[in-house]
Design an enzyme around this catalytic site. Structure first.
Site, PDB file in Angstrom:
ATOM      1  CG  HIS A  22      -1.996  -0.755   1.049  1.00 20.74           C
ATOM      2  ND1 HIS A  22      -3.415  -0.563   0.934  1.00 20.74           N
ATOM      3  CD2 HIS A  22      -1.965  -2.403   0.990  1.00 20.74           C
ATOM      4  CE1 HIS A  22      -4.114  -1.772   0.812  1.00 20.74           C
ATOM      5  NE2 HIS A  22      -3.353  -2.779   1.206  1.00 20.74           N
ATOM      6  CG  ASP A  67       0.049   9.131   1.073  1.00 21.69           C
ATOM      7  OD1 ASP A  67      -0.097   8.069   1.476  1.00 21.69           O
ATOM      8  OD2 ASP A  67      -0.688  10.250   1.845  1.00 21.69           O
TER       9      ASP A  67
END
Ligand code: ADP
Ligand code: G6P
Length: 472
Positions: A162, A370
């Site tokens: 992720h 991110d």
């Protein structure tokens, strides 16, 4: 032991224990992108989720959540310190996020990482029926695919990261880099958020393990491991439905009134993490007030920053710095009943988050790095009337999918201030055009499309795919 045809293995279970207002212990959905992505999916299939319940000592036995079996893996205080807080969140997390904080290396942490990964692999092996699909998640568990393949060669094993996968020059710092790569290669399919990450991985495999690799396939030990980009998403329909619910619409109006009906509300929602660019955002905002471009009475900033990984040193330092800065800005620029920043550290349920998104004219999402950033996508999904502006860091994975956002480099303070002013002063017709385009993208690329594409690539028979992606 009941076994399932789909087993998700993630460090964290989708629920967290917390204390209810009446003092009782209650379980609720844990904040964080991984849980937000997978939780809506698994409600549709009889699956097992193998994960840690958040405490130390013996694993609590939990009831099913929305039909998903909770298989808890116990962690001791030492495991939490050395695996979760240590190797996962003080070595890998900073290293994988451009080393925006210095990664720390300790041999004891690596021992714990191996031990805990083995425990998760054994739990997954117990929970999987013959021939099952096991989908391992994220950087805490990079050795699980390899360990699981040794225990259960009959399984179809997927791994999804992720977070970003770093460029070779950073990854090469890791003392046990070869073992980590080999662990991931136990999977049949390794998914990343971005094509660049798959490219970084292939380059490292070729260089460190001397194995032929391209950005799609790696041939190893007589097997083929496939790699690729599968950008994760959200349950767009669910968020839009929440944002349309009359009680949520009324709540959004109420929140706005409570803020003193300002002309503009800027919102940020983050885990309290040094990757999120919270300090850069606060600095830009306070300079805009000091320069006179923003008036506290007309514009308010609502900063939600839910505490995270609170025993890790860098997170404690960050929280102290953010809270000092919020205090300074409010002290300097606020008035009685009119703070410049409304600062909240509480976890909220989905309806309250939807109300916050509906209330905000501008959503400021400014991470330094991110993997994806689901908050940005949630804001867009909640803007059902095509209003509102998304200010988005170009270093968030979601920026590649949402080019109509007001894109910023959060390291460039002047650029950040200018772009925030552009968003504040934008023509409503321009905003509508941008929001409509972003919403159209998310309606096609939602969490179900993500699961469909990943599981189709992983599960050649396709039987699992039908069950997971057909709304129940
Ligand atoms: P990360 O995975 O790094 O935490 P993301 O933006 O991808 O970042 O995901 C964060 C998730 O956590 C989102 O689904 C968001 O709604 C949720 N979240 C963030 N803050 C809160 C909060 N205060 N209460 C409840 N959920 C939150
Ligand atoms: C990110 C990570 C997840 C993690 C989440 C919350 O989304 O990719 O794996 O679960 O942050 O962090 P926490 O440390 O509370 O699990």
């Amino acid at each position: 032991m009941r076994q399932s045809s789909l087993v998700v293995v993630a460090n964290r279970l989708p629920i967290d224990d917390s204390v209810a207002p009446d003092g009782a212990c209650e379980w609720r959905r844990s904040p964080g992108g991984l849980v937000s992505a997978l939780h809506p999916l698994l409600r549709q299939t009889p699956a097992t989720w193998v994960g840690w319940a958040g405490g130390t000592g013996p694993a609590p036995s939990l009831a099913d959540v929305d039909g998903v079996r909770m298989h808890t893996v116990p962690l001791t205080a030492e495991d939490v310190r050395d695996h979760y807080e240590g190797f996962a969140n003080a070595t890998l997390w900073p290293l994988y996020h451009d080393a925006v904080e210095q990664p720390v290396y300790h041999r004891r942490w690596w021992e714990a990482y191996q031990r805990v990964n083995r425990r998760f692999a054994e739990a997954a092996a117990d929970a999987a029926e013959p021939g099952a699909v096991v989908w391992v998640q994220d950087y805490h568990l990079q050795l699980v695919p390899g360990l699981l393949r040794e225990l259960r060669p009959d399984l179809r094993i997927g791994f999804f990261l992720h977070v970003p996968f770093p460029p070779p020059e950073l990854f090469m710092q890791l003392p046990r880099r070869a073992e980590l790569l080999r662990g991931m290669l136990g999977a049949d399919l390794i998914g990343f958020q971005r094509a660049q990450a798959a490219h970084n991985f292939a380059q490292l495999v070729a260089h460190v393990l001397d194995v032929p690799a391209d950005d799609r396939r790696i041939a190893l030990d007589g097997r083929e491991v496939r790699i690729g980009a599968f950008p994760v998403s959200i349950d767009t329909t669910e968020m839009a439905a929440l944002a349309t619910r009359p009680d949520v619409v009324a709540r959004a109006a109420r929140l706005r009134r409570d803020l003193g009906d300002p002309t503009h509300v800027i919102l940020s929602v983050d885990r309290m993490d040094y990757t999120k660019g919270i300090e850069q955002r606060l600095k830009a905002y306070s300079e805009l007030i000091a320069d006179g471009h923003v008036k506290v009475r007309d514009t308010v900033l609502v900063q939600v920053a839910v505490p995270s990984r609170e025993r890790v040193a860098q997170y404690q330092v960050l929280r102290d710095r953010v809270e000092r800065e919020v205090g300074r800005i409010n002290g300097e620029f606020g008035r009685v009943g009119e703070p410049a920043i409304h600062y909240l550290t509480q976890p909220f349920d989905r309806a309250e988050l939807a109300a916050l998104y509906r209330m905000a004219d501008i959503m400021a999402v400014t991470p330094l790095r991110d993997g994806m950033n689901l908050v940005a996508k949630e804001y867009v999904a909640a803007r059902v009337d095509d209003t509102g502006a998304l200010l988005l860091s170009e270093f968030a994975g979601s920026a590649a999918e949402l080019p109509e956002a007001f894109l910023v480099n959060p390291h460039d303070l002047d650029g950040l201030k200018l772009t925030l002013m552009d968003a504040l002063q934008a023509d409503p017709a321009d905003l509508t055009g941008r929001m409509r385009a972003m919403r159209a993208h998310l309606s096609r690329h939602d969490i179900h499309a993500w699961a469909r594409s990943y599981l189709a690539a992983l599960d050649s028979s396709g039987s699992l795919l039908t069950r997971v992606t057909t709304p129940g």
